[in-house]
Design a protein around this motif. Structure first.
Motif, mmCIF file in Angstrom:
data_model
loop_
_atom_site.group_PDB
_atom_site.id
_atom_site.type_symbol
_atom_site.label_atom_id
_atom_site.label_comp_id
_atom_site.label_asym_id
_atom_site.label_seq_id
_atom_site.Cartn_x
_atom_site.Cartn_y
_atom_site.Cartn_z
ATOM 1 N N PRO A 124 0.495 -1.292 0.437
ATOM 2 C CA PRO A 124 0.499 0.176 0.081
ATOM 3 C C PRO A 124 0.749 1.292 -0.111
ATOM 4 N N SER A 125 1.777 1.437 0.273
ATOM 5 C CA SER A 125 2.952 2.380 0.805
ATOM 6 C C SER A 125 3.259 2.594 -0.351
ATOM 7 N N GLN A 126 3.455 1.672 -1.043
ATOM 8 C CA GLN A 126 4.334 1.814 -2.373
ATOM 9 C C GLN A 126 3.062 1.943 -3.680
ATOM 10 N N ALA A 127 1.806 1.471 -3.603
ATOM 11 C CA ALA A 127 0.653 1.707 -4.540
ATOM 12 C C ALA A 127 0.322 2.791 -4.587
ATOM 13 N N ALA A 128 -0.097 3.433 -5.988
ATOM 14 C CA ALA A 128 -1.006 4.579 -6.440
ATOM 15 C C ALA A 128 -2.308 3.870 -6.078
ATOM 16 N N PRO A 129 -3.231 4.666 -5.829
ATOM 17 C CA PRO A 129 -4.711 4.705 -5.506
ATOM 18 C C PRO A 129 -5.381 3.945 -6.397
ATOM 19 N N GLY A 130 -5.912 3.078 -6.430
ATOM 20 C CA GLY A 130 -6.965 2.654 -7.639
ATOM 21 C C GLY A 130 -6.162 1.802 -7.991
ATOM 22 N N ALA A 131 -4.959 1.517 -7.418
ATOM 23 C CA ALA A 131 -3.966 0.283 -7.790
ATOM 24 C C ALA A 131 -4.222 -1.403 -7.736
ATOM 25 N N PHE A 132 -4.400 -2.461 -8.541
ATOM 26 C CA PHE A 132 -4.901 -3.514 -8.371
ATOM 27 C C PHE A 132 -4.085 -4.804 -9.244
ATOM 28 N N ARG A 133 -5.090 -5.727 -8.983
ATOM 29 C CA ARG A 133 -3.830 -6.641 -9.551
ATOM 30 C C ARG A 133 -5.197 -7.933 -9.522
ATOM 31 N N MET A 134 -5.058 -8.672 -10.766
ATOM 32 C CA MET A 134 -7.034 -9.263 -11.495
ATOM 33 C C MET A 134 -6.671 -11.004 -11.667
ATOM 34 N N THR A 135 -6.588 -11.642 -11.529
ATOM 35 C CA THR A 135 -6.266 -12.598 -12.074
ATOM 36 C C THR A 135 -7.762 -13.458 -12.855
ATOM 37 N N ARG A 136 -8.191 -14.256 -13.739
ATOM 38 C CA ARG A 136 -9.019 -14.887 -14.798
ATOM 39 C C ARG A 136 -8.896 -15.398 -14.915
ATOM 40 N N ASP A 137 -8.690 -16.883 -14.986
ATOM 41 C CA ASP A 137 -8.639 -18.368 -15.659
ATOM 42 C C ASP A 137 -9.444 -18.856 -16.233
ATOM 43 N N ASP A 138 -10.948 -18.879 -15.821
ATOM 44 C CA ASP A 138 -11.840 -19.259 -15.883
ATOM 45 C C ASP A 138 -13.161 -18.076 -16.364
ATOM 46 N N PRO A 139 -13.699 -18.275 -16.919
ATOM 47 C CA PRO A 139 -14.558 -17.120 -16.983
ATOM 48 C C PRO A 139 -16.137 -17.290 -16.599
ATOM 49 N N SER A 140 -16.269 -18.508 -16.033
ATOM 50 C CA SER A 140 -17.672 -18.695 -15.408
ATOM 51 C C SER A 140 -16.995 -18.561 -13.425
ATOM 52 N N VAL A 141 -15.695 -18.062 -13.526
ATOM 53 C CA VAL A 141 -16.476 -17.807 -12.461
ATOM 54 C C VAL A 141 -15.584 -16.035 -11.874
ATOM 55 N N PRO A 142 -15.981 -15.983 -10.681
ATOM 56 C CA PRO A 142 -15.061 -13.609 -11.126
ATOM 57 C C PRO A 142 -14.170 -13.677 -10.183
ATOM 58 N N PRO A 143 -13.209 -12.968 -11.012
ATOM 59 C CA PRO A 143 -11.918 -13.357 -10.788
ATOM 60 C C PRO A 143 -11.904 -12.846 -10.116
ATOM 61 N N ARG A 144 -10.449 -13.046 -9.373
ATOM 62 C CA ARG A 144 -9.937 -12.550 -8.146
ATOM 63 C C ARG A 144 -8.530 -11.528 -8.435
ATOM 64 N N VAL A 145 -9.868 -10.671 -7.712
ATOM 65 C CA VAL A 145 -9.031 -9.441 -7.707
ATOM 66 C C VAL A 145 -8.413 -8.920 -6.261
ATOM 67 N N GLU A 146 -6.935 -8.782 -6.629
ATOM 68 C CA GLU A 146 -6.331 -7.594 -4.864
ATOM 69 C C GLU A 146 -6.601 -6.137 -5.717
ATOM 70 N N ALA A 147 -6.581 -5.537 -4.623
ATOM 71 C CA ALA A 147 -6.893 -4.192 -4.224
ATOM 72 C C ALA A 147 -6.046 -3.399 -2.997
ATOM 73 N N HIS A 148 -5.915 -2.726 -2.751
ATOM 74 C CA HIS A 148 -5.989 -2.011 -1.236
ATOM 75 C C HIS A 148 -7.746 -0.850 -0.316
#
Length: 185
Positions: free
Chosen positions: A125-149
């Protein structure tokens, strides 16, 4: 052609990890990793990361285990090695290529269209801009995994996913599968 692994010694996520490399080609590396049951996301530009419990599966498909120094020498001789200092540029090239294939105008810091490989971790969090995220989607039938601060990171991920889905459907007929890191405001 042979695939090699070093003895796991890097702790992360509650396990100890090693590296898996080919002395000849990435195609051989991907094929061997798949036969051993390694997830495609564990590929990192020139090697796969593998957890210590996978050793028997790797050896069962013919992987030779060597010490870390020998593994490095083999990777250097193969011509496949991407040096640590060159990794950011290699990730940027991959992101540019995948964005171009999709027709995405604004290129995120790190983007993978597909299931092979992973993007950099979400900065602290101390190194990321507001609104930063990392998103993974390996199967469109499952919601993506979103990492955000923050909530703005979750909103930005949802907005980008809509755009990626539309572009991916135009390019391939399928919803977006992949991974993306956005860490600039």
């Amino acid at each position: 052609m042979t695939v090699f692994a070093d003895i796991p010694r890097w702790p992360r996520h509650g396990m100890v990890w090693g590296h898996l490399i080919s002395d000849a080609s990435l195609a051989e590396l991907h094929e061997t990793a798949a036969r051993a049951g390694l997830p495609p996301r564990s590929f990192d530009l020139d090697h796969y990361d593998w957890p210590e419990p996978a050793r028997a599966d790797l050896e069962a498909v013919g992987v030779r285990v060597v010490d870390a120094g020998e593994l490095t020498r083999i990777l250097l001789r193969s011509g496949l090695r991407i040096r640590l200092r060159d990794r950011p540029a290699a990730r940027a090239r991959r992101s540019d290529e995948h964005a171009a294939q999709l027709g995405l105008v604004t290129v995120p810091r790190d983007l993978i269209w597909g299931t092979i490989g992973h993007v950099d971790p979400l900065p602290l969090p101390s190194q990321a801009a507001p609104g930063a995220f990392r998103m993974t989607r390996d199967d469109p039938s499952v919601p993506p995994r979103v990492e955000a601060h923050d909530a703005s990171g979750h909103r930005a991920a949802a907005t980008l996913l809509e755009e990626l889905d539309e572009l991916s459907r135009r390019a391939s007929g399928r919803a977006f599968t992949g991974q993306v890191l956005v860490d600039r405001g």
